[in-house]
Design an enzyme around this catalytic site. Structure first.
Site, PDB file in Angstrom:
ATOM      1  N   SER A 158       0.807  -1.218   0.000  1.00  0.00           N
ATOM      2  CA  SER A 158       0.000   0.000   0.000  1.00  0.00           C
ATOM      3  C   SER A 158       0.844   1.274   0.000  1.00  0.00           C
ATOM      4  O   SER A 158       0.373   2.326  -0.418  1.00  0.00           O
ATOM      5  CB  SER A 158      -0.949   0.005   1.205  1.00  0.00           C
ATOM      6  N   ASP A 407      -3.873   6.699  11.354  1.00  0.00           N
ATOM      7  CA  ASP A 407      -2.956   6.104  10.386  1.00  0.00           C
ATOM      8  C   ASP A 407      -1.681   6.940  10.335  1.00  0.00           C
ATOM      9  O   ASP A 407      -1.666   8.048   9.786  1.00  0.00           O
ATOM     10  CB  ASP A 407      -3.627   6.070   9.010  1.00  0.00           C
ATOM     11  N   HIS A 410       0.736   5.580   6.233  1.00  0.00           N
ATOM     12  CA  HIS A 410       0.595   6.085   4.877  1.00  0.00           C
ATOM     13  C   HIS A 410       0.762   7.605   4.863  1.00  0.00           C
ATOM     14  O   HIS A 410       0.966   8.227   5.910  1.00  0.00           O
ATOM     15  CB  HIS A 410      -0.761   5.657   4.304  1.00  0.00           C
TER      16      HIS A 410
END
Length: 431
Positions: A158, A407, A410
């Site tokens: 990702s 998060d 990312h």
């Protein structure tokens, strides 16, 4: 008469030479002074805030795999080498960001922070300034011309998808509506620029080899298993690429002290299946050695191959003097400390990747490692935290404690991955 005038002629020649030398030195000095004055004036006019970043960790190993980002990759005459990875973050709300996240119709929801409520967009305005040189100014049309009749594939997890989404947003605004398209096909996401017959793909393969995490949607498993001898299924999806960008780091990090990788040899069909258990870094070596063997056998010398550096995570706020319970939540500026290195950032894995790929050079195959680890390590401010699409309903406990689901892995777009792609762009347009 000619004899008596000879000393005079010699004297005049010496005087002329000294006068010319004086003019030359004076001119050079004046130009240098003006250059310094213009630099000072520029700094005063823009009032940029600069955050210095120095190379961290073992200096010798840093040079070994960061020093390749040199020379032609920097703008200018190319007369001196410059390491793009060593520099500073400069706050610049004039030239940054490179595109609008709200207007990029191809941005992925997990990194579309502004769309999901992040109103403080200061993180978008930091520009990476290498020491002693400049990054190439990005030109979407120039890149698309380089990609004309070509296929570029990002292969990995990702984080690589994050970088893919960044590059697509960087180019798509220069392409008229109706001449671009995105399509999904299992593990493959394709962006097509029809006018250029160019394709920029992302292929989900987080551990490079076949594994029990290959489903692009459902891949959260307690025990990760790789098939040590199986890469062909994945490789069939990228074997015809002109440009390959691999990323494999995040899934090899230890998330707990006793975490290990299970490695399967043989097949159940042939009755010789065997399951071993190794340290995560050993599994990383197994995967890259298999990839190296595949590249040696199947890749043409003209194929450009890149291996992306480690992307840092910022889950332990105590690393920079914060409270661990907050992770990276509410951070608004980069870490200013020179040489900051997060506790979970493992630079040694990229050194190991360089060592594994090095024998390919003798075969005429060059794998360029993109070093963006140190510059990304300072960017505690640039993660989605809670401002992203949540693919599962939040529990009452999570809602009460936002940092529990923040998060910090990312990266928001526009943001840090745009700089990663500027490194990549520098190679593609210059070399």
């Amino acid at each position: 008469m000619s004899t008596s005038s000879s000393p005079l002629v010699g004297l005049r020649a010496v005087v002329s030479f000294l006068f010319g030398l004086f003019i030359l030195v004076s001119t050079a000095s004046l130009l240098m002074d003006r250059g310094r004055e213009s630099q000072v004036q520029l700094a005063v006019e823009h009032r940029h805030l600069e955050v210095r970043v120095a190379a961290a960790g073992n200096q010798e190993s840093q040079v070994r795999w960061t020093g390749e980002l040199m020379g032609e990759a920097a703008s200018g005459s190319g007369e001196k080498e410059c390491d793009l990875s060593v520099g500073r973050w400069v706050y610049d709300n004039t030239s940054q960001p490179l595109y609008s996240g709200r207007n990029c119709s191809f941005i992925l929801d997990e990194v579309a922070c502004e769309k999901y409520g992040q109103n403080d967009t200061k993180y978008q305005h930091w520009r990476w300034q290498p020491d002693g040189c400049d990054l190439q100014r990005f030109n979407a049309t120039k890149l698309l011309e380089k990609l004309r009749n070509k296929r570029m594939v990002f292969v990995g997890d990702s984080i690589n998808r994050n970088q893919w989404s960044s590059l697509v947003c960087m180019v798509e605004s220069s392409i008229p509506e109706g001449l671009k398209m995105r399509e999904y096909n299992g593990s493959l996401i394709s962006f097509k620029a029809f006018e250029y017959n160019a394709t920029i793909d992302f292929y989900w393969s987080p551990l490079i080899l076949e594994s029990n995490s290959d489903n692009p949607i459902i891949h959260r498993v307690e025990y990760r298993i790789i098939r040590a001898e199986k890469i062909e299924k994945h490789a069939s999806a990228w074997s015809n690429a002109d440009i390959l960008v691999f990323n494999s780091y995040l899934w090899w990090r230890k998330q707990r002290a006793d975490m290990r990788m299970k490695v399967m040899y043989g097949t159940f069909e042939d009755g010789d299946a065997k399951l071993d258990e190794v340290e995560m870094v050993e599994g990383f070596e197994i995967a890259l050695k298999k990839l190296t063997g595949w590249l040696e056998t199947n890749i043409a010398n003209k194929t450009k191959i890149y291996f992306a550096g480690s992307s840092p995570t910022h889950t332990w706020a105590s690393d920079w003097g914060g409270d661990d319970s907050n992770k990276c939540l509410n951070e608004t500026e980069p870490i200013p400390d020179a040489g900051y290195k997060g506790a979970t950032t493992d630079y040694s894995m990229m050194d190991k990747a360089g060592e594994i790929f090095r024998p390919l050079e003798k075969k005429g195959i060059h794998v360029q490692i993109l070093n963006f680890t140190q510059l990304s390590d300072n960017r505690i401010d640039a993660h989605p935290t809670i401002f992203r699409r949540q693919f599962a309903p939040l529990t009452a406990e999570q809602i009460a404690n936002p940092s529990s689901y923040a998060d910090c892995t990312h990266w928001c777009l526009p943001g840090v991955p745009d700089v990663w792609n500027l490194f990549l762009y520098s190679y593609l347009v210059q070399k």
